[in-house]
Write an enzyme that holds these catalytic residues in place. Structure first.
Site, PDB file in Angstrom:
ATOM      1  N   THR A 117       0.820  -1.217   0.000  1.00  0.00           N
ATOM      2  CA  THR A 117       0.000   0.000   0.000  1.00  0.00           C
ATOM      3  C   THR A 117       0.852   1.264   0.000  1.00  0.00           C
ATOM      4  O   THR A 117       0.505   2.257  -0.657  1.00  0.00           O
ATOM      5  CB  THR A 117      -0.929   0.000   1.232  1.00  0.00           C
ATOM      6  OG1 THR A 117      -1.851  -1.100   1.120  1.00  0.00           O
ATOM      7  CG2 THR A 117      -1.713   1.289   1.349  1.00  0.00           C
ATOM      8  N   LEU A 394      -3.528  -7.553   4.276  1.00  0.00           N
ATOM      9  CA  LEU A 394      -2.069  -7.463   4.394  1.00  0.00           C
ATOM     10  C   LEU A 394      -1.454  -6.232   3.740  1.00  0.00           C
ATOM     11  O   LEU A 394      -0.272  -6.231   3.397  1.00  0.00           O
ATOM     12  CB  LEU A 394      -1.416  -8.724   3.797  1.00  0.00           C
ATOM     13  CG  LEU A 394      -1.963 -10.069   4.272  1.00  0.00           C
ATOM     14  CD1 LEU A 394      -1.251 -11.206   3.565  1.00  0.00           C
ATOM     15  CD2 LEU A 394      -1.843 -10.217   5.779  1.00  0.00           C
ATOM     16  N   CYS A 395      -2.224  -5.165   3.566  1.00  0.00           N
ATOM     17  CA  CYS A 395      -1.707  -3.948   2.924  1.00  0.00           C
ATOM     18  C   CYS A 395      -1.130  -4.251   1.545  1.00  0.00           C
ATOM     19  O   CYS A 395      -0.100  -3.697   1.145  1.00  0.00           O
ATOM     20  CB  CYS A 395      -0.653  -3.264   3.794  1.00  0.00           C
ATOM     21  SG  CYS A 395      -1.314  -2.581   5.317  1.00  0.00           S
ATOM     22  N   ASN A 396      -1.787  -5.151   0.824  1.00  0.00           N
ATOM     23  CA  ASN A 396      -1.339  -5.504  -0.528  1.00  0.00           C
ATOM     24  C   ASN A 396      -2.562  -5.516  -1.447  1.00  0.00           C
ATOM     25  O   ASN A 396      -3.068  -6.586  -1.813  1.00  0.00           O
ATOM     26  CB  ASN A 396      -0.639  -6.862  -0.534  1.00  0.00           C
ATOM     27  CG  ASN A 396       0.147  -7.097  -1.809  1.00  0.00           C
ATOM     28  OD1 ASN A 396      -0.394  -7.044  -2.909  1.00  0.00           O
ATOM     29  ND2 ASN A 396       1.441  -7.362  -1.661  1.00  0.00           N
TER      30      ASN A 396
END
Length: 529
Positions: A117, A394-396
């Site tokens: 992110t 997962l900030c992806n």
């Protein structure tokens, strides 16, 4: 021994943070009890001591990544995201400042689908063209075409060395290839590279020995490698440092003089930045000098316990191969033996091959009818059993959309219906909005792997599960011994790669032999120095 072990807990979220060693904390505490360190912006004896120590640790940290201080500088920051933000802010400022040779209409920015992110966020400070690369092949075609497509003279391409979702490792050759392609095609547009190495650096050596092939900017977090201190870094290729030093903001300690008061009829907006080294104009305010001193001890402890990052890489590659093999061997007792987990990754990633895959497995748990068990429910159940894992998106965002097959429209609809990263709706019409992620590190052991697989089997494999006998799921290495050996260039490598079939040495053996022969014993539970 780590405090988490004293309570019978294990951590399988090493990609977020490594467990720190007891000896690291003890040595750091002894140092603080023996010396007084002061703010390095002063000239007092304690401050001078801090300043000298910071210089020494900066140089040592560069050597850890085989980076020459003649070619590179290291900027201390809070974490990898802070390093990424420095780069994004600098490119924004350069491309929007009148009088600079770059266009005042923004810069060209491209990022890979697997980006964190924090990498994606740079697009929001850019008023120029943004490009999303869907795959490795998409990137390679762009490079082979001379890196064309920018509408301005300044560009930035950012990508992760390793997906923080799946653990898949991306080509590190891209930075050098982009530089060479622009030269070969006489490109008028200059594209710089930003490597997010936060995940990659946890279990693989970073080698900046050849500056011509290195990224212009590399972001990482030391706590992901050593567990402590909570500190990050931006490694800057000095040939590209001029871009960062042109950022407009300045903080305390980064300037030689500032005129603050008005002069004549209006303000005299003038300041002079420090210019001796790139980090001098980028480290705003007082550095976290105690944390930097702790990093010195972290480097000592890591070398004493593990020998080298090459050994850590071999150790974790072996563990993740076993973890993946055992998890995918789990079957329900239903007709046909339905799998208990669904693993997400690209076909080219090989578990056990450190060149293509890190020590991470991303998956969802399945019932015998194929429906998905909520990922947060799995994390909570594991936590009750003393096992810490990570779950969610997962900030992806790119990886999640791709692997879980979410369109942009579907994601907006899920958001409108209440789904949030911080408060997720785990399943929407039966489709998961996240995954369970297990990640291993230098401190991980085969016991950790066994305990996780046994937890999944006991709790989620429906009665009479067909596991193919979990112990028999210990497959032979997926790579020939020669392939593994080529990744670990240390003495006695034959014994390193043959550790798959032997029991750990007793604690009475020499520490050097632990590191070079059978690394797992060095970090077995109850013996983490």
């Amino acid at each position: 021994m780590s405090g988490i072990e004293k309570k019978g807990r294990i951590s399988l979220q090493d990609l977020d943070h490594e467990l720190y060693a007891k000896s690291l904390i003890e040595n750091f505490s002894k140092d603080l009890n023996s010396h007084i360190y002061g703010n390095p912006h002063s000239d007092s004896t304690p401050s001078a001591l801090s300043g000298a120590r910071i210089d020494s640790v900066r140089e040592r940290a560069l050597r850890f990544f085989n980076a020459s201080s003649d070619e590179f500088d290291l900027v201390f920051v809070a974490n990898a995201t802070a390093a990424i933000k420095i780069v994004g802010d600098a490119f924004r400022d350069i491309s929007s400042t009148p009088g600079h040779h770059e266009t005042p209409t923004g810069f060209w920015y491209g990022w890979h689908r697997d980006a964190h992110t924090s990498i994606v966020g740079i697009r929001e400070v850019n008023s120029g063209t943004n490009r999303f690369f869907h795959s490795d092949e998409d990137v390679q075609r762009w490079i082979d075409g001379g890196c064309n497509g920018q509408d301005g003279p300044l560009g930035l391409f950012a990508y992760p060395g390793q997906s923080n979702m799946t653990g898949r490792r991306l080509p590190l050759k891209w930075s050098g290839e982009i530089r060479a392609a622009q030269t070969a095609h006489s490109a008028r547009n200059q594209v710089y590279t930003l490597l997010d190495a936060a995940a990659l650096s946890t279990t693989r050596p970073l080698d900046f020995g050849d500056a011509s092939q290195a990224p212009d900017f590399t972001a990482l977090s030391f706590y992901k490698i050593f567990g402590f201190p909570d500190l990050g870094a931006l490694i800057v290729r000095k040939a590209s440092a001029h871009l960062l030093t042109q950022r407009r903001y300045f903080g305390g300690g980064t300037v030689e003089m500032v005129i603050s008061q008005e002069a004549g009829g209006g303000p005299a907006a003038w300041h002079a930045k420090k210019q001796k080294q790139p980090h001098a104009s980028l480290e705003d305010g007082t550095l976290p000098f105690h944390a930097i001193i702790a990093l010195d001890h972290a480097l000592d402890t890591h070398a004493a316990l593990f020998g080298s990052m090459a050994l850590v890489s071999a150790h974790t590659a072996h563990l993740v191969r076993e973890l993946h093999a055992r998890l995918t061997a789990l079957r329900h007792a239903s007709p046909g033996g339905a799998p208990v987990v669904r693993v997400y990754n690209d076909e080219g990633a090989v578990y056990g091959d450190a060149a293509t895959q890190g020590a991470t497995v991303a998956f969802n748990v399945l019932r015998s009818d194929g429906t998905v068990v909520g990922y947060a429910d799995v994390e909570r159940a594991a936590d009750k059993e003393g096992i810490a894992v990570r779950s969610g998106s997962l900030c992806n965002p790119g990886g999640m959309a791709g692997y879980l097959e979410w369109s942009a429209g579907e994601m907006r609809e899920a958001y409108a219906n209440g789904h949030r990263c911080s408060d997720p709706v785990q399943l929407v019409d039966g489709k998961p909005t996240g995954v369970v992620r297990v990640s291993l590190g230098a401190m991980s052991t085969m016991g950790d792997v066994k305990r996780w697989v046994e937890f999944v089997e006991k709790r989620y494999a429906e009665a009479g599960s067909q596991t193919g006998k979990t112990e028999q799921a210990r497959l032979r290495p997926t790579l020939p011994i020669k392939s593994v050996a080529s990744m670990v260039k240390v003495p006695q490598v034959r014994e390193v790669v043959e550790m798959h079939n032997v029991e750990p040495l007793s604690a009475a053996k020499s520490k050097r032999r632990w590191a070079c022969v059978r690394l797992p014993k060095l970090i077995s539970h109850g013996n983490r120095a």
